[in-house]
Scaffold this motif. Structure first.
Motif, PDB file in Angstrom:
ATOM      1  N   THR A  84       0.896  -0.931   0.458  1.00 61.04           N
ATOM      2  CA  THR A  84      -0.065   0.266  -0.173  1.00 61.04           C
ATOM      3  C   THR A  84       0.874   1.201   0.243  1.00 61.04           C
ATOM      4  OG1 THR A  84      -0.869   0.281   2.397  1.00 61.04           O
ATOM      5  CG2 THR A  84      -1.880  -1.102   1.392  1.00 61.04           C
ATOM      6  N   ALA A  85       2.402   1.081   0.296  1.00 60.34           N
ATOM      7  CA  ALA A  85       3.135   2.113   1.128  1.00 60.34           C
ATOM      8  C   ALA A  85       3.829   2.356  -0.338  1.00 60.34           C
ATOM      9  CB  ALA A  85       3.863   2.577   1.683  1.00 60.34           C
ATOM     10  N   ALA A 101       2.739   2.016  -3.622  1.00 63.60           N
ATOM     11  CA  ALA A 101       1.388   2.066  -4.276  1.00 63.60           C
ATOM     12  C   ALA A 101       1.148   3.372  -5.494  1.00 63.60           C
ATOM     13  CB  ALA A 101       0.309   1.631  -3.862  1.00 63.60           C
ATOM     14  N   ALA A 131       1.810   6.598  -7.426  1.00 63.51           N
ATOM     15  CA  ALA A 131       3.147   7.150  -8.027  1.00 63.51           C
ATOM     16  C   ALA A 131       4.298   8.037  -7.021  1.00 63.51           C
ATOM     17  CB  ALA A 131       2.517   8.881  -8.648  1.00 63.51           C
ATOM     18  N   ALA A 132       4.419   6.416  -5.726  1.00 62.98           N
ATOM     19  CA  ALA A 132       5.275   6.363  -4.397  1.00 62.98           C
ATOM     20  C   ALA A 132       7.327   7.295  -5.297  1.00 62.98           C
ATOM     21  CB  ALA A 132       5.358   5.340  -4.101  1.00 62.98           C
ATOM     22  N   PRO A 133       7.505   7.995  -5.223  1.00 59.75           N
ATOM     23  CA  PRO A 133       8.531   8.092  -5.177  1.00 59.75           C
ATOM     24  C   PRO A 133       9.735   7.202  -5.558  1.00 59.75           C
ATOM     25  CG  PRO A 133       8.421   9.108  -3.141  1.00 59.75           C
ATOM     26  CD  PRO A 133       6.914   8.578  -3.874  1.00 59.75           C
ATOM     27  N   PRO A 134      10.049   6.590  -6.561  1.00 63.62           N
ATOM     28  CA  PRO A 134      10.824   4.742  -6.412  1.00 63.62           C
ATOM     29  C   PRO A 134      11.777   4.889  -5.227  1.00 63.62           C
ATOM     30  CG  PRO A 134      10.660   6.038  -8.316  1.00 63.62           C
ATOM     31  CD  PRO A 134      10.173   7.344  -7.010  1.00 63.62           C
ATOM     32  N   LYS A 135      13.253   5.310  -4.852  1.00 60.15           N
ATOM     33  CA  LYS A 135      13.943   5.495  -4.437  1.00 60.15           C
ATOM     34  C   LYS A 135      13.372   4.982  -2.819  1.00 60.15           C
ATOM     35  CE  LYS A 135      17.438   7.768  -6.710  1.00 60.15           C
ATOM     36  NZ  LYS A 135      19.234   8.538  -6.450  1.00 60.15           N
ATOM     37  N   LEU A 136      12.532   5.808  -1.912  1.00 55.48           N
ATOM     38  CA  LEU A 136      12.035   5.525  -1.273  1.00 55.48           C
ATOM     39  C   LEU A 136      11.361   4.617  -0.810  1.00 55.48           C
ATOM     40  CD1 LEU A 136      11.389   6.420   1.779  1.00 55.48           C
ATOM     41  CD2 LEU A 136       9.480   8.515   1.187  1.00 55.48           C
ATOM     42  N   ALA A 137       9.923   4.116  -2.140  1.00 58.51           N
ATOM     43  CA  ALA A 137       9.515   2.951  -2.007  1.00 58.51           C
ATOM     44  C   ALA A 137      10.747   1.908  -1.979  1.00 58.51           C
ATOM     45  CB  ALA A 137       8.963   2.566  -2.989  1.00 58.51           C
ATOM     46  N   LEU A 170      12.482   1.282   1.510  1.00 55.34           N
ATOM     47  CA  LEU A 170      11.134   0.555   2.693  1.00 55.34           C
ATOM     48  C   LEU A 170      11.008  -0.569   2.361  1.00 55.34           C
ATOM     49  CD1 LEU A 170       7.612   2.764   2.445  1.00 55.34           C
ATOM     50  CD2 LEU A 170       9.538   2.859   3.737  1.00 55.34           C
ATOM     51  N   LEU A 213      17.290   9.666   2.444  1.00 53.22           N
ATOM     52  CA  LEU A 213      15.676   8.347   2.867  1.00 53.22           C
ATOM     53  C   LEU A 213      15.573   7.666   3.478  1.00 53.22           C
ATOM     54  CD1 LEU A 213      16.095   7.922  -1.433  1.00 53.22           C
ATOM     55  CD2 LEU A 213      14.631   9.215   0.074  1.00 53.22           C
ATOM     56  N   LEU A 270      13.353   9.118   6.495  1.00 55.03           N
ATOM     57  CA  LEU A 270      12.387   9.080   5.608  1.00 55.03           C
ATOM     58  C   LEU A 270      11.054   8.387   5.461  1.00 55.03           C
ATOM     59  CD1 LEU A 270      12.722  11.813   2.887  1.00 55.03           C
ATOM     60  CD2 LEU A 270      11.638  12.180   5.028  1.00 55.03           C
ATOM     61  N   SER A 301       7.980   6.913   7.388  1.00 54.40           N
ATOM     62  CA  SER A 301       6.991   6.265   6.674  1.00 54.40           C
ATOM     63  C   SER A 301       6.562   5.002   7.161  1.00 54.40           C
ATOM     64  CB  SER A 301       7.494   5.965   5.433  1.00 54.40           C
ATOM     65  OG  SER A 301       8.063   7.753   4.964  1.00 54.40           O
TER      66      SER A 301
END
Lengths: 293, 293
Positions: A17-18, A20, A22-28, A31, A105, A108, A112
């Protein structure tokens, strides 16, 4: 352990869910790095074991509770590894998040994951609003100020440490959350379950102190000797190795004795015994010193 | 503005719960440093204004919602000021938290304020569990990943920026939370209130871009020229000063037009006008360029 798959599935559902839209790719990616593959997942296993002992009548809420606790734990590892705290270059045998993705990151990612833990719980409100709200309150109290793991970490910045508050908050709080939230998830009163979590937390702290002294870096998958470097209190320096092992046994005996009378009592005692087995450093087990744990 | 005292009282009530009991003293002080004295408190004022326009039938829930939004905002400032992000030495005219208390406590202060925001909301469950859970979910979605302020900040670590996702998340998300949570706190459907928050957020971003270019450090109380230093997108570099001012007026006109028909509609439009007045840089007002804003 029987709950591993359920926990991993719940954690991955939250993670997705986090990540999904338009999530910024690096932070995704950061995580994912922080939560997969998991460590021992001891805290969520305690949560699920207690939920099961209490009847587990709403498994999706127990799943969310277990995932939320694990997400908070992962967040705390990401922030604790930062250069301004432990400055740990690796974790669970791979680069820590700030090494792999940089400090911004990593900060963040921790933020997150904390938020994702509460989102994971809040999404259960349509199943049972009362339990959801009680779970969220319980998790905030075990995580923030004045008694949660943030408070525990903050004691390390104080010139004079309230040792009992330090240990209770730094390690104990999330174990207490694990056992209390297991009970809440299954619609039970959390009060009788507080002691179990507190004692497992104490045991975990002593076992961690033993590992920090007895293990090498490769076996542990993270830097060792950290307590001495950071002049943190350590049960082994207080009690010696044998004394610390005796203390570990006493605490776990107390943990099992504290389990409230319930249908799943015997099974839960077995889970605690297995957790103890896992916590005990291998070299201690080999020496037979922890035989009766 | 009429809500200032209510907001400050609610924020201080939350702060005191975090500082209670055996709280580690330095982190307790760092939390206070981060939230008092406050800045313009624009987000919680929007939240309360919308709650009032919707009838404000449970003021204690609106108080908690406003405080929670402000705590999250303060947390984001503490983390954004860290050396690995803006490396800002002062904020609101005094040393930033990491300068005053060190980086470890600044990281923990941010973490604790995020958690305190959710705790503040969760404590309202006995008044109205459904609204509380809806508020918590709304705040997590505006704060975390993939669309919240953490995601917004993370876009600054990407080599290619999705500009619309960046602005929507970095600045817009918490304004959207403010207007939606005001409606939820008063038992109304949040959907019709989303646009108001989004437009005020856009206006705020343009006004912030103008201030970053037009003000000096002393007037602003924080470092200026940050967008150029960090090569962040800025409306003034895209549209020029006059173009940015025209844009600001257009957005605020749209914000007022978006207010759903309700009892407090006229009063709320006045609040938005006053917010616009506050947002507009003094030098722009003096030049008359923003006359009709």
């Amino acid at each position: 352990m029987p709950f591993t798959k359920r926990i991993d599935a719940a954690v991955i559902r939250s993670l997705r869910t986090a990540q999904a839209g338009a999530a910024p790719p690096k932070l995704a990616a950061a995580l994912e790095h922080a939560v997969l593959p998991g460590g021992a997942r001891i805290r969520p296993q305690i949560c699920m074991s207690v939920a099961k002992a209490c009847g587990d009548d709403q498994p999706q809420i127990a799943d969310a509770a277990a995932a939320a606790i694990e997400l908070i734990h992962c967040a705390s590892l990401v922030h604790d590894d930062l250069p301004c705290f432990d400055d740990a270059g690796f974790r669970r045998g791979k680069p820590s998040v700030h090494v792999a993705y940089g400090e911004p990151l990593a900060v963040l990612a921790g933020d997150s994951l904390i938020i994702l833990a509460f989102e994971t719980l809040a999404r259960q409100a349509h199943h049972d609003c009362q339990r959801t709200a009680q779970l969220i309150l319980s998790l905030t109290q075990s995580t923030g100020m004045p008694n949660g793991i943030c408070a525990g970490q903050a004691w390390e910045s104080e010139p004079e440490v309230n040792l009992s508050a330090y240990h209770r908050a730094k390690t104990g709080a999330l174990f207490v959350a694990a056992s209390r939230m297991g009970a809440i998830a299954a619609g039970h009163d959390p009060e009788p379950w507080t002691e179990l979590g507190a004692r497992i937390g104490e045991a975990f702290q002593v076992a961690d102190d033993l590992r920090d002294v007895l293990y090498d870096e490769e076996t542990l998958g993270k830097p060792v000797g950290q307590d001495e470097i950071h002049t943190r209190p350590n049960a082994v320096s207080e009690l010696g190795v044998r004394g610390a092992i005796r203390r570990l046994k006493d605490i776990l005996g107390g943990a099992i004795a504290s389990i409230p009378s319930c249908e799943g009592e015997a099974e839960l005692a077995e889970v605690v015994r297995k957790t103890a087995e896992r916590l005990t450093p291998v070299s201690v087990k080999r020496s037979g010193a922890a035989h009766a744990v």
